[in-house]
Motif scaffolding. Structure first.
Motif, PDB file in Angstrom:
ATOM      1  N   GLY A   1      20.011  55.525  77.260  1.00  5.31           N
ATOM      2  CA  GLY A   1      18.925  55.370  78.212  1.00  5.31           C
ATOM      3  C   GLY A   1      18.129  54.098  78.048  1.00  5.31           C
ATOM      4  O   GLY A   1      18.292  53.340  77.096  1.00  5.31           O
ATOM      5  N   VAL A   2      17.212  53.905  79.005  1.00  4.75           N
ATOM      6  CA  VAL A   2      16.356  52.727  79.047  1.00  4.75           C
ATOM      7  C   VAL A   2      14.930  53.179  79.331  1.00  4.75           C
ATOM      8  O   VAL A   2      14.634  53.712  80.401  1.00  4.75           O
ATOM      9  N   PHE A   3      14.053  52.995  78.343  1.00  3.09           N
ATOM     10  CA  PHE A   3      12.624  53.219  78.524  1.00  3.09           C
ATOM     11  C   PHE A   3      11.942  51.861  78.654  1.00  3.09           C
ATOM     12  O   PHE A   3      12.393  50.870  78.074  1.00  3.09           O
ATOM     13  N   GLY A   4      10.838  51.824  79.382  1.00  2.66           N
ATOM     14  CA  GLY A   4      10.171  50.538  79.503  1.00  2.66           C
ATOM     15  C   GLY A   4       8.722  50.652  79.906  1.00  2.66           C
ATOM     16  O   GLY A   4       8.273  51.662  80.458  1.00  2.66           O
ATOM     17  N   ARG A   5       8.002  49.592  79.590  1.00  2.00           N
ATOM     18  CA  ARG A   5       6.624  49.409  80.059  1.00  2.00           C
ATOM     19  C   ARG A   5       6.604  48.045  80.745  1.00  2.00           C
ATOM     20  O   ARG A   5       6.387  47.009  80.111  1.00  2.00           O
ATOM     21  N   ILE A   6       6.866  48.057  82.034  1.00  2.00           N
ATOM     22  CA  ILE A   6       6.934  46.813  82.815  1.00  2.00           C
ATOM     23  C   ILE A   6       6.288  47.113  84.167  1.00  2.00           C
ATOM     24  O   ILE A   6       6.946  47.539  85.107  1.00  2.00           O
TER      25      ILE A   6
END
Length: 244
Positions: free
Chosen positions: A212-217
């Protein structure tokens, strides 16, 4: 003359209706950073598959998990520079992350993150780097035998390297389900203020959702596509970060 006309009609039909499904991932728009992540189940065995795949080679960044990479070997992807790996000394094992970046996006690594936690049966490896002041990328490999608690404990060590006012992605093979209501997703939201960008769809041949891919963008547009692999049990994820 009729045969030539028929041949042209057939060629046009093929061009219009038999376009490869993932053709669009081979052409990266100018305002996009494309990142391909993959549990490659040994770069040592599958480097030829990677270098012959245009989705990988046309990306700007390639992050791999379960690399089996050892300290005294090098792995070459043309036009890319290897910028960081978890160092594994001795015989190859199902450990490690490794990261490649194309020189033409001029990466400036201001922080290097390398964390290894656990033993030969339960382990988590993390590596990370920053591209200018634009984006921090954290690459995670969590062994299937590792508990969720060990994964959380190791991820929390990353917080010292992340400026939460900046943009970052935490991605990789987490080996814990990321379906709706996932405990890992709740932890990531609470501890890192991230959201899950990757689809809640199968990322392995066993129909599990563990890559998976988590992000804060907040001010970037993110797309994540599930790709296909002919050499690994895991499917690659292709991330497109659109700069606004």
């Amino acid at each position: 003359m009729c045969k030539q006309k028929a041949k042209l009609i057939l060629q046009k039909f093929i061009e219009n209706f038999f376009v490869p499904k993932y053709q669009f991932l081979r052409i990266v728009p100018e305002n996009v950073i494309q990142i391909t992540l993959h549990n490659t189940q040994s770069i040592r065995k599958h480097i030829t598959t990677i270098v012959s795949d245009q989705v990988f080679t046309n990306s700007h960044i390639v992050t791999l998990q379960e690399s089996w990479a050892v300290d005294n070997e090098s792995y070459n992807i043309p036009e890319f520079e290897e910028i960081l790996r978890n160092r594994l000394i001795g015989r190859p094992r199902a450990f490690g992350t490794i990261n490649f970046c194309k020189l033409n996006i001029e990466p400036r690594i201001t922080d290097r993150i390398e964390i290894e936690n656990g033993n030969s049966n339960n382990h988590v490896e993390i590596s990370g780097f920053k591209l200018d002041n634009r984006l921090t990328i954290i690459n995670v490999y969590n062994n299937p035998s590792s508990s969720l608690e060990l994964l959380k404990e190791t991820l929390l060590e990353v917080k010292d390297y992340i400026d939460e006012s900046e943009k970052y992605l935490i991605l990789g093979d987490f080996n814990h389900e990321l379906k709706l209501g996932s405990l890992l997703e709740s932890f990531m939201l609470q501890s890192f203020h991230t959201r899950l960008f990757s689809p809640r769809e199968s990322t392995t041949n066993a129909r599990t959702v563990i890559d998976g891919v988590f992000g804060r963008i907040d001010d970037y547009n993110i797309e994540v596509f599930i790709y296909e692999s002919y050499s690994s049990h895991h499917k690659p994820l292709v991330i497109r970060v659109h700069e606004l």
